[in-house]
Write a protein that holds these residues in place. Structure first.
Motif, PDB file in Angstrom:
ATOM      1  N   VAL A   1      22.160  46.808  62.452  1.00  0.00           N
ATOM      2  CA  VAL A   1      23.208  47.785  62.174  1.00  0.00           C
ATOM      3  C   VAL A   1      22.585  49.044  61.577  1.00  0.00           C
ATOM      4  CG1 VAL A   1      25.316  48.251  60.875  1.00  0.00           C
ATOM      5  CG2 VAL A   1      24.914  45.975  61.799  1.00  0.00           C
ATOM      6  N   ASP A   2      22.933  50.176  62.146  1.00  0.00           N
ATOM      7  CA  ASP A   2      22.559  51.492  61.608  1.00  0.00           C
ATOM      8  C   ASP A   2      21.047  51.672  61.446  1.00  0.00           C
ATOM      9  OD1 ASP A   2      25.246  52.047  61.477  1.00  0.00           O
ATOM     10  OD2 ASP A   2      25.418  51.487  59.365  1.00  0.00           O
ATOM     11  N   ASP A   3      20.257  50.931  62.226  1.00  0.00           N
ATOM     12  CA  ASP A   3      18.795  51.019  62.140  1.00  0.00           C
ATOM     13  C   ASP A   3      18.289  50.826  60.716  1.00  0.00           C
ATOM     14  OD1 ASP A   3      18.631  51.528  64.842  1.00  0.00           O
ATOM     15  OD2 ASP A   3      18.713  53.705  64.593  1.00  0.00           O
ATOM     16  N   ASP A   4      19.019  50.015  59.946  1.00  0.00           N
ATOM     17  CA  ASP A   4      18.697  49.900  58.518  1.00  0.00           C
ATOM     18  C   ASP A   4      18.652  48.457  58.034  1.00  0.00           C
ATOM     19  OD1 ASP A   4      18.135  50.670  55.935  1.00  0.00           O
ATOM     20  OD2 ASP A   4      20.237  50.900  55.388  1.00  0.00           O
ATOM     21  N   TYR A   5      19.533  47.594  58.521  1.00  0.00           N
ATOM     22  CA  TYR A   5      19.596  46.217  58.052  1.00  0.00           C
ATOM     23  C   TYR A   5      20.259  45.349  59.110  1.00  0.00           C
ATOM     24  CZ  TYR A   5      24.278  47.912  56.845  1.00  0.00           C
ATOM     25  OH  TYR A   5      25.517  48.474  56.892  1.00  0.00           O
TER      26      TYR A   5
ATOM     27  N   ASP B   1      32.351  43.818  61.672  1.00  0.00           N
ATOM     28  CA  ASP B   1      33.183  44.744  60.890  1.00  0.00           C
ATOM     29  C   ASP B   1      33.436  44.226  59.484  1.00  0.00           C
ATOM     30  OD1 ASP B   1      33.317  46.386  63.079  1.00  0.00           O
ATOM     31  OD2 ASP B   1      35.179  45.510  63.821  1.00  0.00           O
TER      32      ASP B   1
ATOM     33  N   LYS C   1      29.859  44.222  57.419  1.00  0.00           N
ATOM     34  CA  LYS C   1      29.008  45.413  57.458  1.00  0.00           C
ATOM     35  C   LYS C   1      28.758  45.976  56.065  1.00  0.00           C
ATOM     36  CE  LYS C   1      28.547  49.848  59.787  1.00  0.00           C
ATOM     37  NZ  LYS C   1      29.130  50.782  60.761  1.00  0.00           N
TER      38      LYS C   1
ATOM     39  N   ARG D   1      23.882  39.590  54.698  1.00  0.00           N
ATOM     40  CA  ARG D   1      23.093  40.768  55.010  1.00  0.00           C
ATOM     41  C   ARG D   1      21.613  40.497  54.747  1.00  0.00           C
ATOM     42  NH1 ARG D   1      24.374  46.795  52.567  1.00  0.00           N
ATOM     43  NH2 ARG D   1      22.456  47.835  53.223  1.00  0.00           N
TER      44      ARG D   1
END
Length: 361
Positions: A135-139, A150, A153, A160
């Protein structure tokens, strides 16, 4: 959440920590059956508490530490009992899903079982990795049939994972299971190309896999050429009192003799502690790195010490928090007790009652 409920939760957490310390004591004292049984019971008890719990608060963090501590005791106990093949199945039964297993517990169980059942470890790690979405190139977030992307997130905790944590599992799955144990470099390269990974990390893994593939191809070709060059006709040795015979050193007479001679040569050439000084050669482009097994073992020791210190720090934090809550509750109770007596504000303005006439006389 009321003060009474907070106190009950703190008391329950204290009891669970005491059970975990008892299980660790069993493990240290080599009472592995008792340690495994108690750890499994603790995990079953925690599964009912963790379900639906918010992982963002301090209680969620403490519950995650409890799961990790009890899980490590279970994995180490089963390993000491020689029940390595049962580790992954026990973890699946103790947790609601593979994605809910703490990362350190999952990696420890996989590394213990990888030598005995690499195919089971492969399926286990594939199931774990498939439950996470980038997700979001972050985690990475946990997204399975029970939880959606959803919903998780914005969450942390067991829903996570950081990129580095996720790639720790990828490292074991790709490099240790597929490329080394199962010796399937083509499958490892194909999986890395299709997986949801950061671009730079994907390129790094692919470079390592292609370098390993080239090194093995070179080794195989050199062995083939040396075998062809050594394919000489049968040598004959002149025996003083007999006719020439075929040399037993180059051409043994039967398969049993081949096996016996191979075992003898191997036992003479290998020393009990030779593995400590062996090196693992890695080639990254034009750079070749040699890592000894001694350094690998030292690195594992550092990781173990770090995990122990981290778990002790979390436990001390939990104890301090519980003491602070108890002090706060005592102050609140004292404050309520001090101001519970109601004073009549008109008492000072009222005149004293008139004395009786008999008293005046």
């Amino acid at each position: 959440m009321g003060m009474e409920e907070v106190g009950e939760i703190g008391s329950l957490h204290s009891q669970i920590w005491e059970q975990i310390e008892l299980a660790e004591s069993y493990l240290v004292c080599s009472l592995y059956e008792e340690a495994a049984s108690l750890a499994s019971s603790i995990l079953n008890q925690l599964s009912t508490i963790v379900t639906g719990h918010d992982d963002d608060d301090d209680d969620g963090v403490e519950l995650h530490d409890m799961l990790e501590s009890a899980g490590m005791v279970l994995v180490q106990s089963l390993n000491e009992l020689g029940r390595v093949s049962e580790i992954l199945n026990e973890l699946k039964q103790s947790f609601s899903s593979v994605g809910a297993i703490p990362l350190q517990v999952l990696l420890a169980g996989a590394c213990f079982q990888i030598s005995q059942s690499p195919s089971s470890v492969r399926n286990f790690l594939e199931e774990f990795l498939s439950k996470w979405r980038f997700v979001d190139d972050d985690y990475y977030v946990l997204a399975n049939d029970e939880t959606s992307v959803d919903y998780v997130k914005g969450c942390s905790g067991r829903f996570r994972l950081r990129v580095d944590d996720y790639l720790d599992v990828v490292e074991v799955y790709v490099m240790k299971v597929l490329a080394t144990t199962l010796n399937d470099l083509d499958l490892a390269i194909h999986w890395v190309e299709k997986a949801e990974l950061p671009k730079d990390r994907r390129q790094g893994l692919l470079r390592r896999l292609h370098s390993l593939h080239s090194a093995r191809a070179t080794t195989t070709s050199s062995r083939g050429s040396s075998a062809l060059s050594g394919d000489n006709p049968k040598k004959q040795i002149n025996i003083p009192n007999g006719s020439p015979q075929v040399s037993d050193n180059n051409y043994p007479l039967n398969d049993d003799k081949i096996g016996k001679q191979s075992v003898i040569r191997f036992s003479k050439g290998v020393t009990p502690y030779d593995w400590w000084y062996r090196t693992l050669n890695l080639k990254l482009g034009n750079i070749q790195i040699a890592i000894s097994n001694k350094k690998v073992a030292f690195g594992c020791l550092i990781v173990l010490v770090y995990w122990i210190l981290r778990r002790k720090q979390a436990r001390i934090k939990g104890i301090i928090k519980r003491q602070a809550l108890n002090i706060k509750k005592g102050v609140v109770d004292l404050w309520q007790l001090a101001f519970s007596y109601q004073v009549n504000p008109l008492a000072a303005m009222q005149s004293p009652p008139a004395p009786l006439r008999g008293a005046q006389r």
